[in-house]
Design a protein around this motif. Structure first.
Motif, PDB file in Angstrom:
ATOM      1  N   ALA A 199     -10.882   7.971   2.474  1.00  0.00           N
ATOM      2  CA  ALA A 199      -9.763   7.372   3.201  1.00  0.00           C
ATOM      3  C   ALA A 199      -8.784   6.705   2.230  1.00  0.00           C
ATOM      4  N   ALA A 200      -9.322   6.002   1.235  1.00  0.00           N
ATOM      5  CA  ALA A 200      -8.458   5.320   0.267  1.00  0.00           C
ATOM      6  C   ALA A 200      -7.650   6.323  -0.556  1.00  0.00           C
ATOM      7  N   ASP A 201      -8.291   7.421  -0.962  1.00  0.00           N
ATOM      8  CA  ASP A 201      -7.584   8.428  -1.758  1.00  0.00           C
ATOM      9  C   ASP A 201      -6.510   9.128  -0.935  1.00  0.00           C
ATOM     10  N   LEU A 202      -6.794   9.396   0.338  1.00  0.00           N
ATOM     11  CA  LEU A 202      -5.783  10.025   1.179  1.00  0.00           C
ATOM     12  C   LEU A 202      -4.582   9.104   1.363  1.00  0.00           C
ATOM     13  N   ARG A 203      -4.830   7.829   1.579  1.00  0.00           N
ATOM     14  CA  ARG A 203      -3.714   6.890   1.728  1.00  0.00           C
ATOM     15  C   ARG A 203      -2.895   6.810   0.437  1.00  0.00           C
ATOM     16  N   ALA A 204      -3.581   6.823  -0.698  1.00  0.00           N
ATOM     17  CA  ALA A 204      -2.865   6.795  -1.974  1.00  0.00           C
ATOM     18  C   ALA A 204      -2.035   8.061  -2.153  1.00  0.00           C
ATOM     19  N   TRP A 205      -2.626   9.195  -1.818  1.00  0.00           N
ATOM     20  CA  TRP A 205      -1.907  10.470  -1.920  1.00  0.00           C
ATOM     21  C   TRP A 205      -0.685  10.484  -1.008  1.00  0.00           C
ATOM     22  N   ALA A 206      -0.884  10.095   0.247  1.00  0.00           N
ATOM     23  CA  ALA A 206       0.221  10.079   1.207  1.00  0.00           C
ATOM     24  C   ALA A 206       1.318   9.112   0.780  1.00  0.00           C
ATOM     25  N   GLY A 207       0.915   8.027   0.128  1.00  0.00           N
ATOM     26  CA  GLY A 207       1.892   7.043  -0.331  1.00  0.00           C
ATOM     27  C   GLY A 207       2.579   7.399  -1.623  1.00  0.00           C
ATOM     28  N   GLY A 208       2.176   8.515  -2.233  1.00  0.00           N
ATOM     29  CA  GLY A 208       2.829   8.971  -3.453  1.00  0.00           C
ATOM     30  C   GLY A 208       2.300   8.366  -4.724  1.00  0.00           C
ATOM     31  N   THR A 209       1.154   7.678  -4.647  1.00  0.00           N
ATOM     32  CA  THR A 209       0.618   7.036  -5.846  1.00  0.00           C
ATOM     33  C   THR A 209      -0.534   7.800  -6.462  1.00  0.00           C
ATOM     34  N   ALA A 210      -0.860   8.973  -5.908  1.00  0.00           N
ATOM     35  CA  ALA A 210      -1.890   9.837  -6.486  1.00  0.00           C
ATOM     36  C   ALA A 210      -1.496  11.272  -6.194  1.00  0.00           C
ATOM     37  N   THR A 211      -1.860  12.185  -7.084  1.00  0.00           N
ATOM     38  CA  THR A 211      -1.468  13.583  -6.898  1.00  0.00           C
ATOM     39  C   THR A 211      -2.418  14.320  -5.972  1.00  0.00           C
ATOM     40  N   LYS A 212      -3.694  14.299  -6.248  1.00  0.00           N
ATOM     41  CA  LYS A 212      -4.705  14.963  -5.434  1.00  0.00           C
ATOM     42  C   LYS A 212      -6.057  14.473  -5.915  1.00  0.00           C
ATOM     43  N   PRO A 213      -7.108  14.601  -5.160  1.00  0.00           N
ATOM     44  CA  PRO A 213      -8.400  14.108  -5.618  1.00  0.00           C
ATOM     45  C   PRO A 213      -8.835  14.817  -6.897  1.00  0.00           C
ATOM     46  N   THR A 214      -9.383  14.047  -7.828  1.00  0.00           N
ATOM     47  CA  THR A 214      -9.831  14.618  -9.090  1.00  0.00           C
ATOM     48  C   THR A 214     -11.147  15.342  -8.893  1.00  0.00           C
ATOM     49  N   PRO A 215     -11.221  16.635  -9.181  1.00  0.00           N
ATOM     50  CA  PRO A 215     -12.471  17.361  -8.957  1.00  0.00           C
ATOM     51  C   PRO A 215     -13.552  16.961  -9.947  1.00  0.00           C
ATOM     52  N   ALA A 216     -14.804  17.088  -9.528  1.00  0.00           N
ATOM     53  CA  ALA A 216     -15.912  16.810 -10.433  1.00  0.00           C
ATOM     54  C   ALA A 216     -15.862  17.792 -11.592  1.00  0.00           C
TER      55      ALA A 216
END
Length: 303
Positions: A199-216
Motif C-alpha cells: 500500500a505504501a509503495d503504491l501511494r508513493a508511485w501514484a504520488g510520483g515519488t517512486a517509479t515502480k516496485p524494485t524487483p528482487a
C-alpha cells in the motif's frame, strides 16, 4: 511478494460505502469516467468523490474506441476527470475489443498502436507528473498495441468468483512476457484486483515519488524487446534500469560513464556490447543496439 487490494466501478455499480471498504483492507479504487469521443459515465462523479473522500488511491479510466479520433477521445476523458485529478491520481486507458469488434473495426495493429500512443501522450500532457497506464488483454499485448514500459493493469479470470486471498497466493501472471503492475482476477461479484506493490509503495508511485516496485535480485522483471530503434542515447525508462541491473548481474558492468541507471548512456552501450560478445557475437553483430535474441537471453535469471 507485497500486494494490496482494489476494485473498479462504473455506472453498473451503485453507491459504495468506501469508508467501510477501506476499513476492510481496500487500498485503491478506479472509476469509469468516459467512453469514445462523447460518452460519459453517469456515476463517475459520485464514485470518484467517494473514493477520494475515503482516502483510497484514486484512478479513472476511459474505454477506448481505436477507430475514432484519439485526440477527441483524450479530450473527452480529460474534461471528465479534470475537476478531480491531482497529485496521487492515476489514469488508465481501457483498451479492450468489444465481442463484435465494433470499436476496433477497420484498423490495423500499427494503427491501433499509434492510436494508443497518441491518447497516452495527450493525457500525459494534460496531467504532467501524474501516472498513466493501460488496462488490456494478453491478445492485445501480443498484437503490440501497448508501448513498452507502460504500467499494465491486466484482466484474467482463472477461477470465476474468488477472494483476494486466492489471487495473492497465486503466481503472478506473465501475459505475452509482460509483468503486470495490477491483476484484475475476477469480475464476480464485482471487479477485484491486486496490485503488486505494498500500500505504501503504491501511494508513493501514484504520488510520483517512486517509479515502480524494485524487483528482487533473483527474480527481476523485464518487458518484451521494444525494438532496436527504441535504444537511443538519453532514453529514460524503468526498462533501462532493469537492463542495467541485469548486465551488472552477468558481469558486464562498464558503467563509469553512466550516471543514472535508468537513462541510456555510453556505459550501457559498452556493457551491452560486452554481453553480446559474451554470447559469441563479433564484429557488427556485437555492436549496439541490442537485438531480440541477446535481449531474451539477458533476461533469463541465473544466466
Amino acid at each position: 511478494m507485497a500486494t494490496c487490494r482494489g476494485i473498479d466501478v462504473s455506472a453498473y455499480q451503485g453507491t459504495q460505502n468506501w469508508t467501510a471498504l477501506k476499513a476492510d483492507g481496500l487500498v485503491f479504487a478506479f472509476a469509469k469516467a468516459s467512453e469514445g469521443q462523447k460518452g460519459r459515465d453517469a456515476r463517475f462523479a459520485t464514485h470518484i468523490k467517494g473514493i477520494k473522500a475515503a482516502g483510497l488511491v484514486p484512478g479513472a479510466y476511459h474505454f477506448a474506441w481505436p477507430n475514432q479520433d484519439p485526440k477527441a477521445e483524450a479530450a473527452n476523458y480529460i474534461a471528465a476527470v479534470k475537476p478531480y485529478a491531482g497529485k496521487g491520481f492515476t489514469h488508465w486507458l481501457d483498451l479492450e475489443r468489444y465481442s463484435d469488434g465494433r470499436n476496433y473495426r477497420g484498423k490495423s495493429a500499427a494503427q491501433i498502436k499509434s492510436w494508443v500512443q497518441t491518447w497516452l501522450s495527450q493525457v500525459q500532457s494534460a496531467f504532467p507528473g501524474q501516472r498513466i497506464g493501460v488496462y488490456t488483454s494478453a491478445d492485445d499485448l501480443k498484437s503490440g498495441y501497448v508501448p513498452a514500459g507502460t504500467p499494465l493493469w491486466y484482466p484474467a479470470y482463472p477461477w470465476g468468483a474468488a477472494p483476494y486471498s486466492k489471487a495473492e497466493a497465486a503466481s503472478k501472471p506473465k501475459p505475452a512476457g509482460w509483468s503486470p503492475m495490477i491483476w484484475q482476477f475476477t469480475s464476480q461479484p464485482m471487479d477485484r484486483s491486486i496490485c503488486y506493490m505494498s500500500a505504501a509503495d503504491l501511494r508513493a508511485w501514484a504520488g510520483g515519488t517512486a517509479t515502480k516496485p524494485t524487483p528482487a535480485p533473483s527474480k527481476p522483471q523485464y518487458e518484451p524487446f521494444p525494438g532496436a530503434s527504441w535504444f537511443k542515447e538519453g532514453r529514460k525508462s524503468p526498462i533501462v534500469a532493469a537492463m542495467h541491473d541485469r548486465l551488472v548481474a552477468v558481469g558486464c558492468d562498464h558503467y563509469k560513464s553512466s550516471r543514472n541507471k535508468d537513462v541510456i548512456g555510453s556505459g550501457d552501450k559498452a556493457s551491452y556490447e560486452a554481453w553480446q560478445r559474451k554470447l559469441g557475437y563479433s564484429g557488427t553483430d556485437a555492436k549496439w543496439p541490442p537485438g531480440p535474441t541477446s535481449w531474451a537471453k539477458l533476461h533469463v535469471p541465473n544466466v
